[in-house]
Design a protein around this motif. Structure first.
Motif, PDB file in Angstrom:
ATOM      1  N   UNK A   1       0.837  -1.165   0.489  1.00  0.00           N
ATOM      2  CA  UNK A   1      -0.184  -0.221   0.400  1.00  0.00           C
ATOM      3  C   UNK A   1       0.765   1.561   0.114  1.00  0.00           C
ATOM      4  N   UNK A   2       0.018   2.479  -0.795  1.00  0.00           N
ATOM      5  CA  UNK A   2       0.747   3.061  -0.584  1.00  0.00           C
ATOM      6  C   UNK A   2      -0.178   4.383  -0.533  1.00  0.00           C
TER       7      UNK A   2
ATOM      8  N   UNK B   1      -2.421   9.806   8.888  1.00  0.00           N
ATOM      9  CA  UNK B   1      -3.382   9.061  10.297  1.00  0.00           C
ATOM     10  C   UNK B   1      -3.794   7.644  10.215  1.00  0.00           C
ATOM     11  N   UNK B   2      -3.802   7.176  11.189  1.00  0.00           N
ATOM     12  CA  UNK B   2      -3.599   5.565  11.855  1.00  0.00           C
ATOM     13  C   UNK B   2      -4.632   5.077  10.761  1.00  0.00           C
ATOM     14  N   UNK B   3      -4.775   3.491  10.147  1.00  0.00           N
ATOM     15  CA  UNK B   3      -5.448   2.895   9.404  1.00  0.00           C
ATOM     16  C   UNK B   3      -5.342   1.657   9.420  1.00  0.00           C
ATOM     17  N   UNK B   4      -5.627   0.929   8.727  1.00  0.00           N
ATOM     18  CA  UNK B   4      -5.528  -0.498   8.959  1.00  0.00           C
ATOM     19  C   UNK B   4      -5.982  -0.986   7.096  1.00  0.00           C
ATOM     20  N   UNK B   5      -5.096  -2.018   6.959  1.00  0.00           N
ATOM     21  CA  UNK B   5      -5.410  -3.012   5.634  1.00  0.00           C
ATOM     22  C   UNK B   5      -6.657  -4.070   5.996  1.00  0.00           C
ATOM     23  N   UNK B   6      -7.553  -4.156   5.692  1.00  0.00           N
ATOM     24  CA  UNK B   6      -8.577  -5.449   5.879  1.00  0.00           C
ATOM     25  C   UNK B   6      -8.870  -6.327   4.267  1.00  0.00           C
TER      26      UNK B   6
ATOM     27  N   UNK C   1      -6.809  -8.443   9.900  1.00  0.00           N
ATOM     28  CA  UNK C   1      -6.496  -7.056   9.741  1.00  0.00           C
ATOM     29  C   UNK C   1      -5.472  -6.614  10.220  1.00  0.00           C
ATOM     30  N   UNK C   2      -4.530  -5.631   9.630  1.00  0.00           N
ATOM     31  CA  UNK C   2      -2.926  -4.995   9.694  1.00  0.00           C
ATOM     32  C   UNK C   2      -3.298  -3.528  10.050  1.00  0.00           C
TER      33      UNK C   2
ATOM     34  N   UNK D   1       1.958  -5.045   3.894  1.00  0.00           N
ATOM     35  CA  UNK D   1       0.917  -6.092   4.762  1.00  0.00           C
ATOM     36  C   UNK D   1       0.884  -8.380   4.028  1.00  0.00           C
ATOM     37  N   UNK D   2       1.177  -8.733   4.931  1.00  0.00           N
ATOM     38  CA  UNK D   2       1.385 -10.352   5.033  1.00  0.00           C
ATOM     39  C   UNK D   2       0.035 -10.635   5.303  1.00  0.00           C
ATOM     40  N   UNK D   3      -0.442 -11.767   4.542  1.00  0.00           N
ATOM     41  CA  UNK D   3      -2.109 -12.575   5.072  1.00  0.00           C
ATOM     42  C   UNK D   3      -1.511 -14.081   4.577  1.00  0.00           C
ATOM     43  N   UNK D   4      -1.479 -14.737   5.446  1.00  0.00           N
ATOM     44  CA  UNK D   4      -1.666 -16.236   4.864  1.00  0.00           C
ATOM     45  C   UNK D   4      -2.117 -17.227   5.503  1.00  0.00           C
ATOM     46  N   UNK D   5      -2.971 -17.839   4.394  1.00  0.00           N
ATOM     47  CA  UNK D   5      -3.789 -19.477   4.869  1.00  0.00           C
ATOM     48  C   UNK D   5      -3.387 -20.352   5.104  1.00  0.00           C
ATOM     49  N   UNK D   6      -2.656 -20.620   6.307  1.00  0.00           N
ATOM     50  CA  UNK D   6      -2.283 -21.819   5.981  1.00  0.00           C
ATOM     51  C   UNK D   6      -2.182 -22.660   7.250  1.00  0.00           C
TER      52      UNK D   6
END
Length: 155
Positions: A74-75, A81-86, A102-103, A114-119
């Motif tokens: 993300x860029x 401000x604060x935020x999140x990657x969902x 959520x990151x 951000x790394x998301x893993x479904x393992x």
């Protein structure tokens, strides 16, 4: 001379089309289905595979690392401000149920990864692999949605 002018006009028009706005949100999926990688695979795929399996010695540990990996870049220089990657996804084993990861983004950060893993057990409920059917990723800054990406099957 007319050919030269037409060529110059075409090149300048193409350069204008390439000046698009940069992507705010980019999602890069990677799926590991088996423990062994072929030597004939692309070197980039072998490198990603080795990175994901680094430190997994036993067959059980390697099996727990099989699954879906999503790297989200993300860029957003427009906000500090604060935020999140969902990251939301649906699996074949859970039907229409939407799972969410959520990151958090600290204030002041304008770009990141951000790394998301479904393992592991999330990937292999009841012993068999459960495919990701659809996914959606959203970037929120200060409570408002800034950008969104989704798979073509997301509804």
């Amino acid at each position: 001379m007319k050919l030269w002018q037409a060529l110059a006009l075409t090149i300048s028009a193409l350069s204008l089309f390439s000046c698009g706005t940069p992507q705010v949100l980019d999602v890069r999926p990677f799926h590991i289905r088996q423990v062994k990688v072929d030597d004939s695979d692309d070197p980039m795929i072998r490198g990603e595979f080795q990175r994901r399996f680094h430190g997994a010695i036993s067959v059980e540990e390697q099996g727990q690392r099989m699954g879906y990996y999503y790297t989200v870049l993300w860029n957003d220089p427009s906000s500090t401000g604060a935020g999140e990657v969902v990251f939301e996804f649906q699996q074949g084993a859970t039907g229409s149920r939407v799972k969410k990861m959520v990151h958090k983004i600290e204030p002041g950060e304008t770009k990141g990864k951000a790394e998301f893993a479904i393992i592991g057990d999330d990937y292999r409920p009841k012993g068999e692999a459960s495919a990701i059917l659809a996914w959606r990723c959203k970037l929120y800054r200060e409570g408002r949605e800034v950008a969104s990406r989704q798979s073509y099957l997301w509804q």
